[in-house]
Write an enzyme that holds these catalytic residues in place. Sequence first.
Site, short mmCIF file in Angstrom:
data_model
loop_
_atom_site.label_atom_id
_atom_site.label_comp_id
_atom_site.label_asym_id
_atom_site.label_seq_id
_atom_site.Cartn_x
_atom_site.Cartn_y
_atom_site.Cartn_z
N THR A 132 34.27 42.73 39.82
CA THR A 132 34.76 43.93 40.50
C THR A 132 35.49 44.89 39.56
O THR A 132 36.02 44.46 38.52
CB THR A 132 35.72 43.48 41.63
OG1 THR A 132 36.36 44.62 42.19
CG2 THR A 132 36.81 42.55 41.10
N ASP A 133 35.56 46.15 39.98
CA ASP A 133 36.34 47.13 39.21
C ASP A 133 37.85 46.86 39.33
O ASP A 133 38.64 47.37 38.53
CB ASP A 133 36.02 48.56 39.66
CG ASP A 133 36.26 48.83 41.15
OD1 ASP A 133 36.70 47.92 41.87
OD2 ASP A 133 36.00 49.97 41.59
N GLU A 134 38.25 46.05 40.32
CA GLU A 134 39.69 45.86 40.57
C GLU A 134 40.39 45.12 39.43
O GLU A 134 41.61 45.13 39.34
CB GLU A 134 39.91 45.11 41.89
CG GLU A 134 39.27 45.82 43.04
CD GLU A 134 39.88 45.50 44.41
OE1 GLU A 134 40.90 44.81 44.46
OE2 GLU A 134 39.30 45.96 45.40
N TYR A 158 43.63 38.72 44.70
CA TYR A 158 42.15 38.75 44.62
C TYR A 158 41.71 39.22 43.23
O TYR A 158 40.90 38.56 42.56
CB TYR A 158 41.57 39.67 45.71
CG TYR A 158 40.15 40.10 45.43
CD1 TYR A 158 39.10 39.19 45.52
CD2 TYR A 158 39.84 41.41 45.04
CE1 TYR A 158 37.78 39.57 45.24
CE2 TYR A 158 38.54 41.80 44.76
CZ TYR A 158 37.51 40.88 44.86
OH TYR A 158 36.22 41.25 44.58
N LYS A 162 39.65 37.21 40.28
CA LYS A 162 38.36 37.66 39.72
C LYS A 162 38.49 37.87 38.20
O LYS A 162 37.57 37.55 37.45
CB LYS A 162 37.89 38.96 40.41
CG LYS A 162 37.47 38.79 41.86
CD LYS A 162 36.26 37.90 42.05
CE LYS A 162 34.98 38.48 41.50
NZ LYS A 162 33.80 37.63 41.86
P1 NAD Z 1 31.46 38.25 50.96
O1 NAD Z 1 32.87 37.82 51.24
O2 NAD Z 1 30.75 39.08 51.95
O3 NAD Z 1 30.55 36.99 50.65
C1 NAD Z 1 30.99 35.91 49.88
C2 NAD Z 1 30.02 34.75 50.10
O4 NAD Z 1 30.44 33.66 49.29
C3 NAD Z 1 30.00 34.24 51.54
O5 NAD Z 1 28.68 34.04 51.97
C4 NAD Z 1 30.76 32.93 51.47
O6 NAD Z 1 30.35 31.99 52.46
C5 NAD Z 1 30.41 32.47 50.07
N1 NAD Z 1 31.40 31.53 49.52
C6 NAD Z 1 32.75 31.67 49.51
N2 NAD Z 1 33.33 30.62 48.93
C7 NAD Z 1 32.32 29.79 48.54
C8 NAD Z 1 32.28 28.55 47.85
N3 NAD Z 1 33.40 27.95 47.46
N4 NAD Z 1 31.08 27.98 47.60
C9 NAD Z 1 29.94 28.59 48.00
N5 NAD Z 1 29.92 29.76 48.67
C10 NAD Z 1 31.10 30.36 48.92
O7 NAD Z 1 31.56 38.99 49.55
P2 NAD Z 1 30.74 40.25 49.01
O8 NAD Z 1 31.42 41.49 49.41
O9 NAD Z 1 29.31 40.06 49.28
O10 NAD Z 1 31.01 40.07 47.44
C11 NAD Z 1 30.14 39.26 46.65
C12 NAD Z 1 30.66 39.25 45.22
O11 NAD Z 1 30.69 40.57 44.70
C13 NAD Z 1 32.08 38.71 45.07
O12 NAD Z 1 32.15 37.94 43.91
C14 NAD Z 1 32.94 39.96 44.95
O13 NAD Z 1 34.09 39.70 44.20
C15 NAD Z 1 31.99 40.89 44.23
N6 NAD Z 1 32.18 42.33 44.50
C16 NAD Z 1 32.25 42.81 45.77
C17 NAD Z 1 32.37 44.18 45.99
C18 NAD Z 1 32.43 44.77 47.39
O14 NAD Z 1 32.67 45.96 47.53
N7 NAD Z 1 32.20 44.00 48.44
C19 NAD Z 1 32.43 45.06 44.90
C20 NAD Z 1 32.37 44.52 43.61
C21 NAD Z 1 32.23 43.16 43.41
O1 DAU Z 2 36.55 47.83 44.38
C1 DAU Z 2 35.72 46.75 44.64
C2 DAU Z 2 36.33 45.93 45.74
O2 DAU Z 2 36.15 46.67 46.94
C3 DAU Z 2 35.73 44.54 45.89
O3 DAU Z 2 35.98 43.81 44.73
C4 DAU Z 2 36.33 43.82 47.10
O4 DAU Z 2 35.67 42.58 47.28
C5 DAU Z 2 36.11 44.69 48.32
O5 DAU Z 2 36.74 44.09 49.43
C6 DAU Z 2 36.68 46.08 48.10
O6 DAU Z 2 38.13 46.05 48.03
P1 DAU Z 2 39.03 47.19 48.70
O7 DAU Z 2 40.37 46.66 48.93
O8 DAU Z 2 38.92 48.48 47.96
O9 DAU Z 2 38.19 47.38 50.08
P2 DAU Z 2 38.65 47.52 51.60
O10 DAU Z 2 37.42 47.84 52.38
O11 DAU Z 2 39.48 46.37 52.07
O12 DAU Z 2 39.58 48.81 51.56
C7 DAU Z 2 39.10 50.05 51.07
C8 DAU Z 2 40.25 51.02 51.11
O13 DAU Z 2 40.56 51.30 52.49
C9 DAU Z 2 41.53 50.50 50.49
O14 DAU Z 2 42.21 51.57 49.85
C10 DAU Z 2 42.35 50.01 51.68
C11 DAU Z 2 41.93 50.96 52.80
N1 DAU Z 2 41.93 50.39 54.16
C12 DAU Z 2 41.26 49.22 54.37
C13 DAU Z 2 41.24 48.66 55.63
C14 DAU Z 2 40.52 47.34 55.86
C15 DAU Z 2 42.56 51.08 55.19
O15 DAU Z 2 43.15 52.15 54.99
N2 DAU Z 2 42.54 50.52 56.45
C16 DAU Z 2 41.91 49.33 56.70
O16 DAU Z 2 41.96 48.87 57.87
#
Ligand code: NAD
Ligand code: DAU
Length: 353
Positions: A132-134, A158, A162
Amino acid sequence: MWLVTGGAGFIGANFVLAARARNAARIVTLDRLTYAGNLKNLEALADDPQHLFVLGDIADRDLVGRLLREHQPRAVVHFAAESHVDRSIHGPHPFMETNVMGTFHLLEAVRQHWQGLSASERVEFRFLHISTDEVYGSLGPKDPPFCETTPYAPNSPYAASKAASDHLVRAYHHTYGLPALVTNCSNNYGPFQFPEKLIPLMILKALKGESLPVYGDGLNVRDWLYVADHCEALGQVLAQGRVGQTYNIGGSNEKTNLEVVHTLCAILDELFPDSPHRPHARLITYVKDRLGHDRRYAMNIEKISRELGWRPRESFESGLAKTVRWYLENPAWVESVQSGEYREWLELHYGSN
Ligand code: NAD
Ligand code: DAU
């Protein structure tokens, strides 16, 4: 053949479905099916003989070792993680268990397997770690976007978990020569995203006429990328990325949270001219800010564009419209996720998890 971890989650499922649709490889999906994992996401592959779902934990070295021996994957694509920042603030422990220790156990199982391969198989093998970018921390309003050499400064549990996993992957490449690559991506949105994240949460709340909880002043900035674009970038990194390298992936789409929520409300106003909740923007409510809330993320995607020719295809407006349509057209999915029906289904078929 690819072993995909976390393939029943949001991005993993989009990746597996897209890869199978273009017949890129036979796939074994390993997923523990936490609250965020959902077999319904992979329903379209139920009759696909080239896809196998395995319920299990990435920390289970015996299981992972057996899958590697039996299926001899050419690549491991590692999505599995605890992914929600708010949950990591309320309870960081599972994030350390899965993101740090889980990745460590997975790497150990992979290393052992990889070291037993022939020289040519070792060269061909890939371990792709999705991050992630975080990990880079938070930007000021005038700072340039994060690039691959930006120092790590993770702010939430988180992000710290990561970052630790990224460092482990890097160390396994440096020390053992494991052919690993790391991608760091910005905020994804699109089909199958669990409705705890901003965009699906706001869509589903607005449809019900519930208040739309915007944290703080709503001016935090995220760089939004449609999930299919992320998956395409991962395919390219897997095929052509240089081992040992990190690639930043992003949408070049910086928006404040308020802009995102207002755009969603406008889409719903147009789709539902007779809705009693119109204008949906009046549902916006400012709530207490997230602890340690990062102000701004933005990704410099020059490296992946230059080296691999990747750029996002979807505009923010078209991607958001597609996403709203998907949530409207999939009420059964929404219902199952919200009612916990799929959890019951899980217990029925697999016993308690
Ligand atoms: P998600 O939470 O939707 O899915 C995570 C999956 O991992 C789920 O299916 C869960 O059951 C599985 N899992 C969790 N713990 C496990 C374990 N111990 N063993 C096997 N499976 C397990 O997450 P996502 O949003 O699809 O993100 C996927 C990946 O991409 C993550 O590594 C996250 O850090 C990264 N990522 C997400 C975002 C985003 O915006 N969602 C952005 C950048 C990077
Ligand atoms: O940047 C990549 C990341 O993006 C991934 O690594 C994470 O897995 C993914 O969850 C996401 O993290 P964020 O914290 O940026 O996403 P989230 O959707 O939780 O929140 C996006 C923005 O919106 C953040 O600034 C918090 C705000 N927010 C979120 C929720 C759930 C609100 O204002 N209200 C809300 O109810």
